[in-house]
Motif scaffolding. Sequence first.
Motif, short mmCIF file in Angstrom:
data_model
loop_
_atom_site.label_atom_id
_atom_site.label_comp_id
_atom_site.label_asym_id
_atom_site.label_seq_id
_atom_site.Cartn_x
_atom_site.Cartn_y
_atom_site.Cartn_z
N TRP A 1 57.56 55.80 62.08
CA TRP A 1 58.43 54.76 62.62
C TRP A 1 59.85 54.80 62.08
O TRP A 1 60.71 54.05 62.52
CB TRP A 1 57.79 53.39 62.38
CG TRP A 1 56.58 53.22 63.25
CD1 TRP A 1 55.32 53.61 62.99
CD2 TRP A 1 56.57 52.67 64.58
NE1 TRP A 1 54.48 53.34 64.05
CE2 TRP A 1 55.23 52.75 65.04
CE3 TRP A 1 57.54 52.12 65.41
CZ2 TRP A 1 54.85 52.29 66.29
CZ3 TRP A 1 57.16 51.66 66.66
CH2 TRP A 1 55.83 51.76 67.10
N THR A 2 60.08 55.64 61.08
CA THR A 2 61.43 55.66 60.51
C THR A 2 62.53 56.02 61.50
O THR A 2 63.63 55.49 61.39
CB THR A 2 61.51 56.60 59.28
OG1 THR A 2 60.81 57.79 59.59
CG2 THR A 2 60.89 55.95 58.06
N LEU B 1 64.27 53.09 62.92
CA LEU B 1 65.22 52.43 62.03
C LEU B 1 66.56 53.16 62.06
O LEU B 1 67.62 52.54 62.09
CB LEU B 1 64.67 52.41 60.59
CG LEU B 1 63.39 51.61 60.40
CD1 LEU B 1 62.86 51.79 58.98
CD2 LEU B 1 63.62 50.14 60.70
N ALA B 2 66.49 54.50 62.10
CA ALA B 2 67.72 55.28 62.15
C ALA B 2 68.48 55.05 63.46
O ALA B 2 69.70 54.88 63.46
CB ALA B 2 67.40 56.77 61.98
N SER C 1 68.34 50.98 58.73
CA SER C 1 67.45 51.41 57.64
C SER C 1 67.71 50.61 56.37
O SER C 1 66.78 50.15 55.71
CB SER C 1 67.65 52.89 57.35
OG SER C 1 67.35 53.63 58.51
N TYR D 1 64.96 48.32 54.26
CA TYR D 1 64.39 48.56 52.92
C TYR D 1 64.73 47.45 51.94
O TYR D 1 64.13 47.36 50.87
CB TYR D 1 64.80 49.94 52.40
CG TYR D 1 64.08 51.04 53.14
CD1 TYR D 1 62.70 51.19 52.99
CD2 TYR D 1 64.76 51.88 54.02
CE1 TYR D 1 62.02 52.16 53.69
CE2 TYR D 1 64.08 52.86 54.72
CZ TYR D 1 62.70 53.00 54.56
OH TYR D 1 62.02 53.97 55.25
N GLU E 1 57.26 49.56 52.77
CA GLU E 1 56.68 50.65 53.54
C GLU E 1 57.20 50.64 54.97
O GLU E 1 57.16 49.61 55.64
CB GLU E 1 55.16 50.46 53.60
CG GLU E 1 54.45 50.87 52.33
CD GLU E 1 54.62 52.36 52.06
OE1 GLU E 1 54.29 53.16 52.98
OE2 GLU E 1 55.09 52.74 50.97
N PRO E 2 57.67 51.80 55.48
CA PRO E 2 58.05 51.84 56.89
C PRO E 2 56.84 52.07 57.79
O PRO E 2 56.82 53.01 58.59
CB PRO E 2 59.04 53.00 56.95
CG PRO E 2 58.58 53.92 55.87
CD PRO E 2 57.94 53.08 54.79
N VAL F 1 57.73 47.93 60.61
CA VAL F 1 58.89 48.31 61.44
C VAL F 1 58.90 47.54 62.76
O VAL F 1 59.94 47.02 63.18
CB VAL F 1 58.92 49.83 61.70
CG1 VAL F 1 60.05 50.18 62.67
CG2 VAL F 1 59.10 50.58 60.39
N ASP G 1 65.38 64.91 64.37
CA ASP G 1 64.07 65.09 63.76
C ASP G 1 63.11 65.97 64.56
O ASP G 1 61.92 65.92 64.38
CB ASP G 1 63.39 63.78 63.37
CG ASP G 1 63.63 62.66 64.32
OD1 ASP G 1 64.29 61.72 63.90
OD2 ASP G 1 63.17 62.72 65.48
#
Lengths: 311, 481
Positions: free
Chosen positions: A44-45, A48-49, A54, A58, A63-64, A69, A182
Motif C-alpha cells: 500500500w505504500t 501514500l507516495a 507519506s 508515518y 505500519e503501512p 493506509v 515501482d
Amino acid sequence: MLSRVAENIYWMARHIERAENMARLIKVNTFLLLDLPKKVALGWTPLLAITGASELFYKRYKEPGERQVTKFLMVDETNPGAILPALRAARENGRTIRDIIPREAWELINELYLQSRDNINQALTKNGRHIYLNQIISSSQTLSGLLSGTMNHDAGYQFLCVGRSMERADMTTRIIDVRSADMLPKQTEESITYENIQWMGVLKSLTAYQMYRRSMQVRIHRGTVLRFLFQNQEFPRSVLHCVREVERGVNQIGSDRFTLQILERAKTSLLDTEVTSLDAKALHSYVDSVQLDLINLHNALAKAYFLPINE
Amino acid sequence: MSTNWQDYRATPAYDELIQEDGTPRLAANILVQYLASMEQQDLRARQAAAEVAMKEMGVTFTVYSQEEGTIDRAWPFDIIPRIIAKTEWDRIELGLKQRVHALNLFINDLYHASRILKDGIFPAEVLANSVNFRSQCIGISPPLDIWAHICGSDLVRDADGTFYVLEDNLRVPSGVSYMLENRLVTKRVFPELFEDYAPLPVDDYPSQLFDTLAALSPYPGERPEVVVLTPGIYNSAYFEHAYLAQQMGCELVEGRDLVVDDDDVVYKRTVRGLQRVDVIYRRIDDLFMDPEAFRADSLLGVKGLMRAWRAGKVALSNAPGAGVADDKVVYAFVPEIIKYYLDEDPIIPNVPTYRCLYLDEREYVLANLDKLVVKPANESGGYGMLMGPFSSKAERERFAEQIQANPRNYIAQPTLQISTVPTLVQGQIEPRHVDLRPFILSGERRQVTTGGLTRVALNKGSLVVNSSQGGGSKDTWIVDA
C-alpha cells in the motif's frame, strides 16, 4: 461572476474529483494486490507516495498495512487529501454558492458527504469498502451529469470544468510517476507478465483500460500506455485532454493572455515529447516538468480570476 | 379523533383564533371548522408534508456546533395559520408607518441639530452612553434623509386583546424570508383552504425591497448595481441573505468581494475585473462593516466603506448609525419621540417600560424583579434577559447587581400574557404563545409587509419565541372578513 464564487466553484469541482480519484485508486489497488504474488507485491505504500502524504502517514501510523493506509486515505480527518475531508471541503465550497448551482446539485453534495460520514464503519471493513467506494464514484458521476444537464453553461460552469480537469491532470501525472517508479526491476518472463498487470492497474486506476483498448488497439505495453495517458486527444483523463479542457474553459470565461501562454507551453510540451522513449529516470523528470506546468497554470488562473490572497 | 374546541381554551391569554366561549373569531371561522373536521392522523400527515416541503426548499437557519462545524437546521414550522382581520391590520399598518417615520426623523436629528436633546425631551446622557450611536455619522445626510430603510418591529398582543410594540429592530432585522417561505408551504399543505380564503399576498416584498434599495443609488437614471452583503456562511441568517439576493436577482457578496478604491468608489471583484457597486444592502453590524472606521480587527468588513458612503459614492442600507434607535432604552422614549416630531399620539402603544436610568423607576424594578421581565439595552435574540416569574433567587440577585452597576443598560417590563394560537403538538391542537414581526420599508414611500412573521414558542407555557431557543414559526394571514 464574483471572483470568490468562481474560486469556490473551482475548488468544489477539484475536491469532488479528488474524492472520486482516491476512491478509484484504492479500489484498483485492492484488486491489483490480489493478482500479484506475495513476494513481489508492493503493498500500500505507493498510494501514500501518489498522494504525497507519506510523511503525514508515518506521524500517525507505524505500519503501512492495508487497514492503516485505507483508513488514512478514506476517512482520516488529519489527511486533507483523504476522501471524507475532501467531500467535506466540497460541501463547504458548495454551501457558499448555493444560489449559483442548481438546488439538486447542492442537495446531492450535502447527501454525499453526510452518507460517507455516516458509513465510515462500513468503509473500514474489507467487504464494505468496495460498496462504499463505488457509492462515492457513482455519486460524483451523477453530480457531473446533473450539473452538465441542469446548470447554465456560463462562466460558473466553465470554472467547474476547469477545476475538474486540473485535478484530473494532476492525478494522472501522479499515478504515472509513482507506478512507473515501482515497476519490478528484472526483465524476466515472470516480471514482464506482472509488469503488464501493473500497467493494467495504472489504466484501471484512471478508468482508462477499456478506452485504451478501443483507442490504441494494441496489447498493454509501457510505451503505448504512456502515450495514451499523456497525449490521447479523446480520453477525458489524459493529460492533454485535461489541458485542452482548461483552455476551452478559459476561452469561454474571457481569456487571460498570461494563462493562455502557460496553456500553450503545457500543450506544446505534451505534444512534442516522445514519451515512449523515456527511460524511468527521464520519465520521472518529465512528469516533474508537467506537474510544474500544472502548478503554474493553477497560479495563473488564481491570479487572473480569483480573489487576491493578501491585500 | 378530531378537535373539540370547547376543550381547547386553557390559558387566560387572548387567543388569536378562538374566543373565550370556545367559538371561533369571525375571520377564523372557516379555518376552525375545517380543522375540527380533520382527523388527528390527517393533521399529522399535513404537518409531516410541511416538514418535507421545508427540507426540500432548504429553509434553514444555521447553528454552529463544535463537532459538526456549521449545520443547517430546519426551523420548526407549524401548519395552522394565524389570522388577523384586515380592519385590525390596517390600523397596525398605520401605527407602524407612524412609528418608523418618527424614528427616522429622530435618527436624522441626532446626527444633525439634535433638537430633541436641546428641547429636553430625550436625555443627553442616554445618548452619551449609547453603544449604537456612531460619532462617525454626525453631519451626514443619507439619501432622502432616511437611515432605517428596513425595520422589523416586534408586536405582541396582551390578554385584553391590545397589540403592543415590544421592540424595534433597526440594525439588521431578519426573518422576512421565513415569512415568504411559510406562505409557500401553507399553499402546498392546505391548498383547499385557499378556495374559501383569500389571505392578502405577501410575495411582493422582494420587489418592494429591491425598489427601496434601488432608489438610493447615487447615480439616478442608470441601472443600479445592488448587492447583498453577508458576513458569510457562519452567520445564523445566511439562508436569508442568500434567499433575498436570489429573489431580488442581486449578487450576494462577502466583505472580501468588495474593494474601495482611492476614488472612494466601491467595486466588486469579478472574473472580468472590478465592477462598480451602487447600493449595498448590508447584513453586517456597523462595528464589523469597515475596519478603517470601526473595529480594526474585523475580517468581515470592507476597508474604506464608510469613506465611500460619506463621499456619497455608495448607498448603505440600513445606514450606519441607524442602530442608535434600536436600543431598549430609546424604545422607552418612542411615545415621546412620536409626539415630538409628528405631534401625534402613538397609534400602537408601547409596553409599559421602566427605565432603570431613573432612580424611582429603578427602585421599583429592584423591588419587583420577580414580577418583571428585565432586558439589557443592546442584546437581541432573547439573550441576557431575566424572566422574573420563572427566575431563581440567585438569578434575581445577579441581575440586581448588574442593574445597579450599569442602570442605563437595563429596562424592565411587566410580564405580559402574550396571545396564543392553536398549534399542532404531537397531533393534538394546543394553545402556544406567539409574537409578530412585521417589516417596514422606508424610501420614497413607506410600505409594510402584509402581516409579518409569526413566531411561536413551541414549548408549553413558554413565552420565548426565538429560533435559537425553541421557537418556531407560522404563516400569518391578513383576511378581509
